[in-house]
Design an enzyme around this catalytic site. Structure first.
Site, PDB file in Angstrom:
ATOM      1  N   CYS A   1       0.820  -1.223   0.000  1.00  0.00           N
ATOM      2  CA  CYS A   1       0.000   0.000   0.000  1.00  0.00           C
ATOM      3  C   CYS A   1       0.853   1.271   0.000  1.00  0.00           C
ATOM      4  O   CYS A   1       0.363   2.347  -0.321  1.00  0.00           O
ATOM      5  CB  CYS A   1      -0.936  -0.001   1.198  1.00  0.00           C
ATOM      6  SG  CYS A   1      -2.008  -1.427   1.196  1.00  0.00           S
TER       7      CYS A   1
ATOM      8  N   HIS B   1      -3.788   6.896   2.333  1.00  0.00           N
ATOM      9  CA  HIS B   1      -4.139   5.607   1.741  1.00  0.00           C
ATOM     10  C   HIS B   1      -5.578   5.263   2.150  1.00  0.00           C
ATOM     11  O   HIS B   1      -5.982   5.475   3.291  1.00  0.00           O
ATOM     12  CB  HIS B   1      -3.159   4.557   2.270  1.00  0.00           C
ATOM     13  CG  HIS B   1      -3.525   3.161   1.922  1.00  0.00           C
ATOM     14  ND1 HIS B   1      -3.816   2.782   0.638  1.00  0.00           N
ATOM     15  CD2 HIS B   1      -3.638   2.048   2.693  1.00  0.00           C
ATOM     16  CE1 HIS B   1      -4.093   1.485   0.628  1.00  0.00           C
ATOM     17  NE2 HIS B   1      -3.998   1.020   1.862  1.00  0.00           N
TER      18      HIS B   1
ATOM     19  N   ASN C   1     -10.116  -0.512  -1.329  1.00  0.00           N
ATOM     20  CA  ASN C   1      -8.670  -0.372  -1.151  1.00  0.00           C
ATOM     21  C   ASN C   1      -7.964  -0.958  -2.381  1.00  0.00           C
ATOM     22  O   ASN C   1      -7.923  -2.172  -2.540  1.00  0.00           O
ATOM     23  CB  ASN C   1      -8.265  -1.108   0.137  1.00  0.00           C
ATOM     24  CG  ASN C   1      -6.771  -1.050   0.403  1.00  0.00           C
ATOM     25  OD1 ASN C   1      -5.996  -0.599  -0.430  1.00  0.00           O
ATOM     26  ND2 ASN C   1      -6.378  -1.528   1.573  1.00  0.00           N
TER      27      ASN C   1
END
Ligand code: UT7
Length: 329
Positions: free
Chosen positions: A112, A252, A282
């Protein structure tokens, strides 16, 4: 000499997977996903569509918006943990797809945090003076490593890509600073165990479902908030800034509650925190460049604004990057 962002773009696949679609696959509910994670839907690839396809669309769009040809690109860096193949790199495939004849290209693996690590790397190439134009892309096809029998992971992720072009800033603007971190002791809490050199693909790894992403959600949740806010706060202090000075915070997009808690700990008002997890879920290395491009296209950012990016992911990897916006174009 600072690096500055001169073009932004993103792409998500056409196909949409809703919470009600997931209700048919695992024991979950639209209400639970919306209230605990903040996701309404995510985009997912169709059969045969991979990370290089999404990245190529982003790359074409970046060039078109900047009005330059692929021959101008010196380096292509792609942050991803879901490359098309173990080798060649997805960046090499994209280099060929767009005919970037003068570029060298490589993938970077930081989950990520992949886009932030890649952005920092690209910025340093610009600062060295040796390279003039760098393409940085964050992409993940998370559905290729999702276990659609595991409700703690399959409801969270989606597929998507975003990217930027980096060039030298003419004034003291662009990427002003960064704090990037790794703590490999977090490996057990978020990983895909098999398919690499430790546990090559075998009937056993497939039977044990070890090619799918697994996580200790609660642990990752707590670490993400603390570590993203710690590095962001330090970066602000290092640059003599406070949360109130930030025009837009782009963290994020892993969980709406993580995003809100991190913004609060950095003293950044919620109306200056970019949230689009409801639409995309995500997308791992894709979340920040997708959100950044949406912010640019919605005119949320003007030249001179301070923009703060923050990420946390598998590794553990995490970090924060501060930008004084200056597109130059
Ligand atoms: O990009 C980095 C990657 N990952 C992350 O950042 C993830 C970080 N973690 C999270 O976002 C959250 O921890 C999750 C979304 C994974 C889980 O949310 P939570 O609020 O931490 O749930 P929990 O683990 O505390 O579980 C609460 C309850 C449990 O049931 P019981 O034991 O209370 O009966 C779970 O079994 O919710 C249950 N649960 C679900 N229920 C419906 C867990 N997943 C689901 C689900 N649908 N999908």
């Amino acid at each position: 000499m600072n690096a500055t962002i001169t073009s932004t773009a993103h792409y998500v696949p056409e196909k949409v997977l809703t919470n009600s679609d997931l209700e048919k696959l695992v024991d979950t509910s639209d209400e639970w996903i919306k209230s605990r994670v903040g996701i309404n839907q995510r985009h997912v690839v169709s059969d045969g569509e991979a990370s290089s396809d999404m990245s190529t669309k982003v790359a074409h769009s970046l060039l078109e918006k900047r009005r330059i040809s692929a021959a101008n690109i010196d380096v292509i860096i792609i942050g991803t943990v879901t490359p098309d193949h173990p080798t060649p790199s997805t960046a090499a495939i994209v280099q060929n797809n767009i005919n970037a004849e003068n570029a060298w290209a490589f993938d970077l693996s930081a989950a990520c945090s992949g886009f932030l690590y890649a952005l920092e790397t690209g910025a340093k190439f610009i600062e060295s003076g040796q390279y003039k134009t760098i393409m940085v892309i964050g992409v993940d096809t998370m559905t290729s490593i999702l276990d659609f029998e595991d409700r703690e992971t399959c409801i969270i992720f989606g597929d998507g890509a975003g990217g930027v072009i980096l060039e030298a800033s003419k004034s003291n603007t662009g990427i002003l600073g960064s704090v990037l971190k790794t703590d490999g002791s977090g490996a057990e809490s978020l990983n895909v165990l098999a398919g690499g050199s430790k546990y090559p693909a075998s009937p056993t790894t497939i039977k044990n479902r070890q090619h799918y992403i697994k996580q200790d959600g609660k642990k990752v949740f707590k670490f993400a908030i603390k570590r993203m806010s710690d590095v962001s706060t330090k970066l602000l202090e290092d640059n003599g800034l406070a949360g109130k000075d930030i025009k837009l915070f782009i963290p994020h997009q892993a969980n709406k509650r993580i995003i809100e808690a991190t913004g609060e700990r950095c003293n950044i008002p919620l109306d200056r925190v970019m949230i689009n997890i409801d639409k995309y879920g995500n997308t791992t290395a894709g979340t920040i460049p997708i959100a950044l491009n949406e912010a640019v296209e919605s005119n949320l950012i003007s030249n001179g604004d301070y923009i703060l990016l923050a990420a946390f992911g598998s590794g553990f990897t995490w970090g924060s990057i501060l930008i004084k916006w200056d597109t130059m174009v």
